[in-house]
Write a protein that holds these residues in place. Structure first.
Motif, PDB file in Angstrom:
ATOM      1  N   ALA A 105       0.847  -1.196   0.000  1.00 19.23           N
ATOM      2  CA  ALA A 105       0.000   0.000   0.000  1.00 19.23           C
ATOM      3  C   ALA A 105       0.879   1.241   0.000  1.00 19.23           C
ATOM      4  O   ALA A 105       1.988   1.236   0.534  1.00 19.23           O
ATOM      5  CB  ALA A 105      -0.917   0.009   1.222  1.00 19.23           C
ATOM      6  N   GLU A 106       0.349   2.299  -0.602  1.00 22.34           N
ATOM      7  CA  GLU A 106       1.079   3.569  -0.677  1.00 22.34           C
ATOM      8  C   GLU A 106       0.080   4.714  -0.589  1.00 22.34           C
ATOM      9  O   GLU A 106      -0.953   4.705  -1.269  1.00 22.34           O
ATOM     10  CB  GLU A 106       1.853   3.639  -1.987  1.00 22.34           C
ATOM     11  CG  GLU A 106       2.669   4.906  -2.175  1.00 22.34           C
ATOM     12  CD  GLU A 106       3.399   4.913  -3.501  1.00 22.34           C
ATOM     13  OE1 GLU A 106       3.429   5.993  -4.155  1.00 22.34           O
ATOM     14  OE2 GLU A 106       3.938   3.854  -3.897  1.00 22.34           O
ATOM     15  N   LEU A 107       0.376   5.689   0.244  1.00 26.04           N
ATOM     16  CA  LEU A 107      -0.467   6.867   0.410  1.00 26.04           C
ATOM     17  C   LEU A 107       0.399   8.105   0.195  1.00 26.04           C
ATOM     18  O   LEU A 107       1.364   8.319   0.926  1.00 26.04           O
ATOM     19  CB  LEU A 107      -1.086   6.905   1.816  1.00 26.04           C
ATOM     20  CG  LEU A 107      -1.849   8.175   2.194  1.00 26.04           C
ATOM     21  CD1 LEU A 107      -3.091   8.347   1.307  1.00 26.04           C
ATOM     22  CD2 LEU A 107      -2.239   8.150   3.668  1.00 26.04           C
ATOM     23  N   ARG A 108       0.058   8.902  -0.799  1.00 28.04           N
ATOM     24  CA  ARG A 108       0.793  10.136  -1.064  1.00 28.04           C
ATOM     25  C   ARG A 108      -0.037  11.312  -0.562  1.00 28.04           C
ATOM     26  O   ARG A 108      -1.222  11.429  -0.860  1.00 28.04           O
ATOM     27  CB  ARG A 108       1.092  10.282  -2.551  1.00 28.04           C
ATOM     28  CG  ARG A 108       1.917   9.127  -3.109  1.00 28.04           C
ATOM     29  CD  ARG A 108       2.427   9.430  -4.496  1.00 28.04           C
ATOM     30  NE  ARG A 108       3.081   8.273  -5.093  1.00 28.04           N
ATOM     31  CZ  ARG A 108       3.845   8.320  -6.176  1.00 28.04           C
ATOM     32  NH1 ARG A 108       4.057   9.477  -6.782  1.00 28.04           N
ATOM     33  NH2 ARG A 108       4.402   7.220  -6.654  1.00 28.04           N
ATOM     34  N   LEU A 109       0.622  12.193   0.196  1.00 27.54           N
ATOM     35  CA  LEU A 109      -0.050  13.340   0.785  1.00 27.54           C
ATOM     36  C   LEU A 109       0.576  14.626   0.269  1.00 27.54           C
ATOM     37  O   LEU A 109       1.801  14.762   0.239  1.00 27.54           O
ATOM     38  CB  LEU A 109       0.067  13.286   2.309  1.00 27.54           C
ATOM     39  CG  LEU A 109      -0.585  12.060   2.964  1.00 27.54           C
ATOM     40  CD1 LEU A 109      -0.173  11.960   4.424  1.00 27.54           C
ATOM     41  CD2 LEU A 109      -2.089  12.148   2.857  1.00 27.54           C
ATOM     42  N   PRO A 110      -0.226  15.595  -0.140  1.00 29.93           N
ATOM     43  CA  PRO A 110       0.321  16.864  -0.631  1.00 29.93           C
ATOM     44  C   PRO A 110       0.853  17.705   0.524  1.00 29.93           C
ATOM     45  O   PRO A 110       0.628  17.406   1.698  1.00 29.93           O
ATOM     46  CB  PRO A 110      -0.898  17.529  -1.278  1.00 29.93           C
ATOM     47  CG  PRO A 110      -2.061  16.990  -0.509  1.00 29.93           C
ATOM     48  CD  PRO A 110      -1.697  15.569  -0.166  1.00 29.93           C
ATOM     49  N   ALA A 111       1.558  18.768   0.167  1.00 32.37           N
ATOM     50  CA  ALA A 111       2.057  19.684   1.181  1.00 32.37           C
ATOM     51  C   ALA A 111       0.890  20.261   1.973  1.00 32.37           C
ATOM     52  O   ALA A 111      -0.191  20.532   1.436  1.00 32.37           O
ATOM     53  CB  ALA A 111       2.859  20.800   0.517  1.00 32.37           C
ATOM     54  N   ALA A 112       1.115  20.428   3.279  1.00 33.28           N
ATOM     55  CA  ALA A 112       0.113  21.005   4.168  1.00 33.28           C
ATOM     56  C   ALA A 112       0.692  22.257   4.816  1.00 33.28           C
ATOM     57  O   ALA A 112       1.785  22.708   4.467  1.00 33.28           O
ATOM     58  CB  ALA A 112      -0.304  19.978   5.218  1.00 33.28           C
TER      59      ALA A 112
END
Length: 222
Positions: free
Chosen positions: A200-207
């Motif tokens: 599994a892979e979860l990519r999160l944008p800049a916050a």
């Protein structure tokens, strides 16, 4: 006897001293802003919940680079047999104070002596990015060896193409460490080369307080 020796990072002592200096400020920041607290970040909490559901019956879990122990304590609440380890003695002092029901110890990941197929799960939760680029693959191989067949590894880290030298952190405290950023596909390749299978892979944008990041979970093939 250790199966193999991991190279000692040249800046290990400097990194330890830096995290000792920021430990108290970091704990205060988590308590007052929620930064770093998975309970306040639904996608990160979901990732840890999925990890907990997967490894719950597989045996002991090790939280490497546990800091003040928030994730360790959360997994313990979920019923896992989990312990935490961190390079910084001051981080561990905070962890023991805040979560006296959990087990914590001071050590560098590069000094861990883990028996083969002894762990159901390993976390490297935003704790491996200070490792030099030639040392991280050695650590991932250690984790792969320590996992039982079917055991899982989860990591979260900063995404990018460059290394960034930090000179202050968490309220302007003077520090010295290098944040080694990875492209997700590069990190996946390293994990596969270590002998693990990404699941599994979860990519999160800049916050607001962080740049882009990625969470990857992988398992040791049965």
């Amino acid at each position: 006897m250790r199966a193999h020796r991991i190279d000692r990072p040249a800046d290990l002592d400097v990194v330890r001293e830096s995290y000792d200096r920021v430990a108290d400020n970091y704990v205060h920041m988590v308590a007052t802003t929620g930064v770093g607290d998975i309970r306040r970040h639904p996608w990160l909490k979901a990732s840890i919940d999925a990890f907990a559901d997967t490894v719950g019956d597989l045996g002991p879990v090790l939280d490497v680079g546990c800091g003040p122990g928030m994730v360790t304590a959360y997994l313990a609440e979920r019923g896992l047999d989990v312990s935490g380890v961190d390079l910084s003695p001051r981080m561990i002092e905070n962890a023991r104070r805040l979560h006296p029901q959990c087990r914590f110890s001071v050590a560098s990941v590069t000094d861990l002596d883990l028996e083969e197929a002894s762990l159901g799960g390993v976390l490297g939760w935003w704790s491996l990015f200070t490792l030099p680029r030639d040392v991280l693959p050695q650590v991932l191989t250690l984790f792969a060896r320590a996992l039982k067949p079917g055991g899982h590894f989860i990591t979260g880290t900063h995404v990018g193409d460059e290394d960034k030298v930090r000179t202050e952190a968490y309220g302007g405290v003077p520090v010295r460490w290098t944040t080694h950023k990875w492209r997700p596909e590069q990190l996946v390749d390293l994990i596969e080369q270590a002998g693990l299978h990404p699941v599994a892979e979860l990519r999160l944008p800049a916050a607001e307080h962080t740049g882009p990041s990625v969470v990857i979970m992988a398992k040791r093939p049965a």
